[in-house]
Scaffold this motif. Structure first.
Motif, short mmCIF file in Angstrom:
data_model
loop_
_atom_site.label_atom_id
_atom_site.label_comp_id
_atom_site.label_asym_id
_atom_site.label_seq_id
_atom_site.Cartn_x
_atom_site.Cartn_y
_atom_site.Cartn_z
N ASP A 1 0.84 -1.21 0.00
CA ASP A 1 0.00 0.00 0.00
C ASP A 1 0.86 1.25 0.00
N LYS A 2 2.01 1.17 0.67
CA LYS A 2 2.91 2.32 0.72
C LYS A 2 3.47 2.63 -0.67
N THR A 3 3.82 1.59 -1.44
CA THR A 3 4.31 1.79 -2.80
C THR A 3 3.22 2.38 -3.68
N LYS A 4 2.01 1.87 -3.53
CA LYS A 4 0.89 2.40 -4.32
C LYS A 4 0.65 3.87 -4.01
N ALA A 5 0.73 4.23 -2.75
CA ALA A 5 0.54 5.63 -2.35
C ALA A 5 1.63 6.51 -2.94
N ALA A 6 2.88 6.01 -2.98
CA ALA A 6 3.99 6.79 -3.55
C ALA A 6 3.79 7.02 -5.04
N TYR A 7 3.38 5.98 -5.76
CA TYR A 7 3.10 6.12 -7.19
C TYR A 7 1.98 7.12 -7.42
N THR A 8 0.94 7.03 -6.61
CA THR A 8 -0.21 7.93 -6.77
C THR A 8 0.21 9.38 -6.57
N THR A 9 1.04 9.62 -5.56
CA THR A 9 1.52 10.98 -5.30
C THR A 9 2.39 11.49 -6.44
N ASP A 10 3.32 10.66 -6.91
CA ASP A 10 4.23 11.07 -7.98
C ASP A 10 3.47 11.37 -9.27
N LEU A 11 2.50 10.53 -9.60
CA LEU A 11 1.74 10.73 -10.84
C LEU A 11 0.78 11.91 -10.73
N ALA A 12 0.33 12.22 -9.51
CA ALA A 12 -0.51 13.41 -9.32
C ALA A 12 0.30 14.67 -9.60
N GLN A 13 1.56 14.67 -9.17
CA GLN A 13 2.43 15.81 -9.48
C GLN A 13 2.71 15.92 -10.98
N PHE A 14 2.88 14.79 -11.62
CA PHE A 14 3.08 14.76 -13.07
C PHE A 14 1.86 15.34 -13.79
#
Length: 321
Positions: free
Chosen positions: A22-35
């Protein structure tokens, strides 16, 4: 495909087929939101150019993001674009045409001095003894004292990550083998062994109390509300015990892990064994701790090497040559 649709479908599709935390998924979600914010969510995904991504990397650095954070964001993008290349939505990834030249930060892990680690554990044992003997304390106090002691002793005995600690279930403890089944990063599993009587005694003190808590789940460590203990909860426990022990340094659970790794290497443990104990996927991650051990080796040689204790008159020796 528009960027906002591509991101939503990627999060749904990629994490349904790839086993990630879940932590990895949250990190991807945050990074792609910035993108998405940077490049306009209504823009076509295949219109993103390599030079634009390079400019974004420079902007992130100018905004104060550490090199490791920028690398992580672009690692997320690499997986994201690779996913849509495989799906045939884009012909190629713009990341294939750029190279991020970001200096790697060589930060040595922060450790807890051995004297402070000893005082920290002693404080936890003193708290356990006082709560066990004091009949006037609140009913919850002995439970908390035993839980905190067991959590701290397991961290020091195994060097496991705090996220791994709070994910433990009652069934992960094998009393016959005195081992704990640990579910690590990237879906990797390993066994952690309790090899000292102190950690075994702490767990034996806590387990009967934990089994009396009826909370509808099997988490080994629970809070007073009956829910699973969080990583923030463990951090607060460590801060409280450090204050009781008179330790002024700010301590974190991850520093316990660093300390265990350093002490294992310092005391002669094979680096491959330490890699297995810590659950590192690569030996390169474990080798970070050898720098700390080298400093200890240098200090030991300076203090203990015979040449520093030989009363030789070097000037007299020079005259005789």
């Amino acid at each position: 495909m528009l960027i906002h649709d591509a991101i939503a479908l990627f999060i749904e599709g990629y994490f349904s087929t790839c086993k990630r935390s879940d932590k990895t998924k949250a990190a991807y979600t945050t990074d792609l939101a910035q993108f998405r914010l940077r490049f306009n969510e209504d823009r076509d995904l295949d219109s993103i150019r390599a030079d634009e991504l390079e400019e974004w990397a420079r902007a992130l650095t100018d905004e104060g993001y550490a090199a490791v954070s920028v690398r992580r964001k672009f690692a997320s993008l690499k997986v994201f674009f690779g996913y849509w290349v495989r799906k045939g939505v884009v012909a190629s990834s713009p990341l294939w045409r750029i190279r991020l030249d970001l200096a790697r930060e060589q930060k040595l892990p922060r450790n807890i001095p051995l004297a402070d680690a000893t005082r920290l554990l002693q404080a936890a044992w003193v708290r356990m003894s006082s709560e066990r003997c004091n009949t006037k304390v609140q009913r919850d106090a002995p439970f908390l004292a035993s839980r905190n002691l067991a959590a701290l002793e397991i961290l020091f005995a195994t060097g496991m990550r705090v996220g791994e600690l709070v994910s433990l279930r009652l069934s992960d403890w094998n009393e016959d083998e005195q081992s704990i089944h640990v579910k690590g990063k990237g879906g990797r599993h390993r066994l952690a062994f309790l090899t000292d009587q102190r950690s075994l005694a702490a767990l034996a003190e806590y387990l009967p109390r934990r089994r009396k808590v009826l909370c509808g789940h099997e988490s080994l460590f629970v809070n007073l509300a009956g829910g699973p203990l969080s990583t923030q909860g463990v951090a607060r426990v460590l801060t409280g015990l450090a204050a009781e022990a008179g330790i002024t340094m700010r301590l974190t659970p991850h520093m316990v892990r660093h300390t265990v790794a350093t002490l294992l290497l310092r005391n002669g443990a094979d680096i491959r064994v330490v890699q297995e104990v810590l659950g590192h996927s690569s030996i390169a991650m474990t080798q970070r701790y050898t720098h700390v051990s080298k400093e200890h080796l240098r200090e030991t040689l300076q203090m203990r090497h015979p040449s520093h204790h030989m009363a030789i008159d070097r000037q007299a020796g020079a005259h005789s040559l």
